[in-house]
Design a protein around this motif. Sequence first.
Motif, PDB file in Angstrom:
ATOM      1  N   GLY A 149      -4.219 136.839  62.870  1.00 34.41           N
ATOM      2  CA  GLY A 149      -5.228 136.862  63.922  1.00 34.41           C
ATOM      3  C   GLY A 149      -4.583 137.343  65.209  1.00 34.41           C
ATOM      4  N   ILE A 150      -5.395 137.560  66.221  1.00 41.42           N
ATOM      5  CA  ILE A 150      -4.888 137.928  67.541  1.00 41.42           C
ATOM      6  C   ILE A 150      -5.794 137.315  68.589  1.00 41.42           C
ATOM      7  CG2 ILE A 150      -6.182 140.112  67.677  1.00 41.42           C
ATOM      8  CD1 ILE A 150      -3.552 141.285  68.997  1.00 41.42           C
ATOM      9  N   HIS A 151      -5.210 136.890  69.708  1.00 38.62           N
ATOM     10  CA  HIS A 151      -6.006 136.249  70.761  1.00 38.62           C
ATOM     11  C   HIS A 151      -5.409 136.571  72.124  1.00 38.62           C
ATOM     12  CE1 HIS A 151      -8.672 133.478  72.737  1.00 38.62           C
ATOM     13  NE2 HIS A 151      -9.122 132.998  71.588  1.00 38.62           N
ATOM     14  N   LEU A 152      -6.273 136.965  73.058  1.00 35.80           N
ATOM     15  CA  LEU A 152      -5.844 137.144  74.441  1.00 35.80           C
ATOM     16  C   LEU A 152      -5.321 135.818  74.982  1.00 35.80           C
ATOM     17  CD1 LEU A 152      -8.872 139.139  75.947  1.00 35.80           C
ATOM     18  CD2 LEU A 152      -6.918 140.028  74.662  1.00 35.80           C
ATOM     19  N   ARG A 153      -4.269 135.882  75.803  1.00 34.00           N
ATOM     20  CA  ARG A 153      -3.729 134.670  76.400  1.00 34.00           C
ATOM     21  C   ARG A 153      -3.830 134.752  77.922  1.00 34.00           C
ATOM     22  NH1 ARG A 153      -5.148 131.919  73.157  1.00 34.00           N
ATOM     23  NH2 ARG A 153      -4.161 130.177  74.226  1.00 34.00           N
ATOM     24  N   PRO A 154      -4.115 133.634  78.574  1.00 34.18           N
ATOM     25  CA  PRO A 154      -4.213 133.618  80.035  1.00 34.18           C
ATOM     26  C   PRO A 154      -2.847 133.777  80.690  1.00 34.18           C
ATOM     27  CG  PRO A 154      -4.429 131.406  79.149  1.00 34.18           C
ATOM     28  CD  PRO A 154      -4.410 132.330  77.968  1.00 34.18           C
ATOM     29  N   ILE A 155      -2.870 134.172  81.958  1.00 34.15           N
ATOM     30  CA  ILE A 155      -1.610 134.402  82.679  1.00 34.15           C
ATOM     31  C   ILE A 155      -0.768 133.122  82.756  1.00 34.15           C
ATOM     32  CG2 ILE A 155      -2.433 136.354  84.041  1.00 34.15           C
ATOM     33  CD1 ILE A 155      -2.961 134.420  86.347  1.00 34.15           C
ATOM     34  N   GLN A 156      -1.395 131.960  82.643  1.00 38.81           N
ATOM     35  CA  GLN A 156      -0.637 130.710  82.690  1.00 38.81           C
ATOM     36  C   GLN A 156       0.279 130.567  81.467  1.00 38.81           C
ATOM     37  OE1 GLN A 156      -3.940 131.002  82.932  1.00 38.81           O
ATOM     38  NE2 GLN A 156      -4.709 129.923  84.744  1.00 38.81           N
ATOM     39  N   GLU A 157      -0.038 131.286  80.389  1.00 43.27           N
ATOM     40  CA  GLU A 157       0.736 131.157  79.158  1.00 43.27           C
ATOM     41  C   GLU A 157       1.626 132.368  78.863  1.00 43.27           C
ATOM     42  OE1 GLU A 157      -2.372 128.358  76.581  1.00 43.27           O
ATOM     43  OE2 GLU A 157      -1.822 130.347  75.854  1.00 43.27           O
ATOM     44  N   LEU A 158       1.181 133.559  79.257  1.00 45.46           N
ATOM     45  CA  LEU A 158       1.909 134.757  78.851  1.00 45.46           C
ATOM     46  C   LEU A 158       1.669 135.878  79.859  1.00 45.46           C
ATOM     47  CD1 LEU A 158       3.696 135.566  76.413  1.00 45.46           C
ATOM     48  CD2 LEU A 158       1.651 136.509  75.346  1.00 45.46           C
ATOM     49  N   PRO A 159       2.740 136.491  80.387  1.00 50.43           N
ATOM     50  CA  PRO A 159       2.572 137.572  81.360  1.00 50.43           C
ATOM     51  C   PRO A 159       1.951 138.815  80.732  1.00 50.43           C
ATOM     52  CG  PRO A 159       4.819 136.692  81.405  1.00 50.43           C
ATOM     53  CD  PRO A 159       4.158 136.142  80.187  1.00 50.43           C
ATOM     54  N   ASN A 160       1.316 139.603  81.558  1.00 55.91           N
ATOM     55  CA  ASN A 160       0.750 140.874  81.107  1.00 55.91           C
ATOM     56  C   ASN A 160       1.855 141.759  80.532  1.00 55.91           C
ATOM     57  OD1 ASN A 160      -1.024 142.952  80.655  1.00 55.91           O
ATOM     58  ND2 ASN A 160      -1.198 143.565  82.799  1.00 55.91           N
ATOM     59  N   GLY A 161       1.573 142.395  79.408  1.00 51.86           N
ATOM     60  CA  GLY A 161       2.527 143.299  78.793  1.00 51.86           C
ATOM     61  C   GLY A 161       3.371 142.676  77.703  1.00 51.86           C
ATOM     62  N   LYS A 162       3.372 141.353  77.598  1.00 53.80           N
ATOM     63  CA  LYS A 162       4.140 140.678  76.562  1.00 53.80           C
ATOM     64  C   LYS A 162       3.238 140.243  75.407  1.00 53.80           C
ATOM     65  CE  LYS A 162       8.179 139.013  79.065  1.00 53.80           C
ATOM     66  NZ  LYS A 162       9.113 137.862  79.195  1.00 53.80           N
ATOM     67  N   ALA A 163       3.854 139.932  74.279  1.00 57.15           N
ATOM     68  CA  ALA A 163       3.123 139.399  73.131  1.00 57.15           C
ATOM     69  C   ALA A 163       3.997 138.381  72.430  1.00 57.15           C
ATOM     70  CB  ALA A 163       2.719 140.517  72.176  1.00 57.15           C
ATOM     71  N   ALA A 164       3.366 137.410  71.783  1.00 55.29           N
ATOM     72  CA  ALA A 164       4.070 136.347  71.069  1.00 55.29           C
ATOM     73  C   ALA A 164       3.664 136.389  69.596  1.00 55.29           C
ATOM     74  CB  ALA A 164       3.731 134.982  71.665  1.00 55.29           C
ATOM     75  N   PRO A 165       4.590 136.109  68.684  1.00 58.05           N
ATOM     76  CA  PRO A 165       4.290 136.219  67.248  1.00 58.05           C
ATOM     77  C   PRO A 165       3.544 135.031  66.665  1.00 58.05           C
ATOM     78  CG  PRO A 165       6.560 135.565  67.548  1.00 58.05           C
ATOM     79  CD  PRO A 165       6.015 135.808  68.922  1.00 58.05           C
ATOM     80  N   ALA A 166       3.287 134.015  67.479  1.00 61.21           N
ATOM     81  CA  ALA A 166       2.536 132.853  66.987  1.00 61.21           C
ATOM     82  C   ALA A 166       1.926 132.110  68.169  1.00 61.21           C
ATOM     83  CB  ALA A 166       3.439 131.913  66.188  1.00 61.21           C
ATOM     84  N   ILE A 167       0.753 131.552  67.932  1.00 62.40           N
ATOM     85  CA  ILE A 167       0.120 130.644  68.890  1.00 62.40           C
ATOM     86  C   ILE A 167       0.036 129.289  68.200  1.00 62.40           C
ATOM     87  CG2 ILE A 167      -1.885 130.161  70.324  1.00 62.40           C
ATOM     88  CD1 ILE A 167      -2.631 133.123  70.132  1.00 62.40           C
TER      89      ILE A 167
END
Length: 376
Positions: A149-167
């Motif tokens: 799956g994929i989900h947008l994350r708010p700036i409080q959790e992840l900066p613009n331009g980055k991605a994380a392999p798990a939520i």
Amino acid sequence: MAATLQERVMDTFNHLHANPELSWEEVETTKYIKEKLEEAGCSVTVFDDCTGVIGDIGNFSGEAPVIAIRADMDALWQEVDGELKANHSCGHDAHMTMVLGALWSIKDRADILQKVGVRFIFQPAEEVGAGALKLIEKGAVDQVDYYYGIHLRPIQELPNGKAAPAILHGATGSLEFDIRGEDAHGARPHLTHNAVEIGTHIVNAIHTIHLDPNIAHSAKVTRFLAGERNTNIIPGSATLAVDLRAQTNELMEQLVSRIHEILQSTQSLFNVTINITEENGVAAAEVHPEAQEIARQAIIRSIGEEYTAAPIVTPGGDDFHFYTIKKPHLKATMVGLGCGLQPGLHHPHMTFDQEALFNGIHVLANIIELHAKGAN
């Protein structure tokens, strides 16, 4: 002249954003996505008793691994500038767009489609925590080996331009109940039990719940309706709702059990009837390390190692995790996408950097390609 991928992506996002539909009502969205899947050469499945659509492309011979990617479809019902309306403030319009973008990126890649089967699952009713369970019942993931799956994350959790392999979503729960009694005259409080006082007792009792402080959790009343226009009537009835959060499924079970105990003891203490009218929840994430590692590699390939973040721990929930709990054979993870999202998810005026859609598309397409390379 054929539209470029960028034009198709932005046209699709703008259409979906402008036409939000609520949970289980995603009728026009289903039709729209079905058309896009068919145009791309997918074999398409729809359902006669619910919204949602599935598109298959590639090798489904039974000898190749099957990779599935899920997008949620539904919007929220909320007040926007004084008007109650359906609103895509959780990013599901973006999720659908990115999954279609991944399809468009690989649909002509014979080197990929000969080696893996790819299933694109557009799921209804995520916001009410029920759509995943419905598609599980429909057999949507029975053939699937890896699920993303994929989900947008708010700036409080992840900066613009980055991605994380798990939520690492927490478990969430919702419990709604009615206090049922008789109204009485304001001058005669001895003739009834004041539902406001009973509800207040419940609120205070919930605040006395103390579970393992090392595991994030919370319980709070989010709705309390009692009384009407006349202030000289003591209300005998009230309606309340409780929102529950816990970072693990085990702690959520304890939290729910304590809420039930409080309601049962309150009934006995005040000699009133308390009816639970709605109870549901979403499971905490159970991420497979192999799927997480493939997602991490895909992020590195797509946007670079310096933009690859650690897995995100969040108290938010998603019914995506029901798939792995109900179908333990699945190797699954959900990618978190930094996109400058603010002020926050579910805010009526949520905005994000739409250029980040292309980061998400590249990550999803690379996940599929990595599986194809691994299937050599």
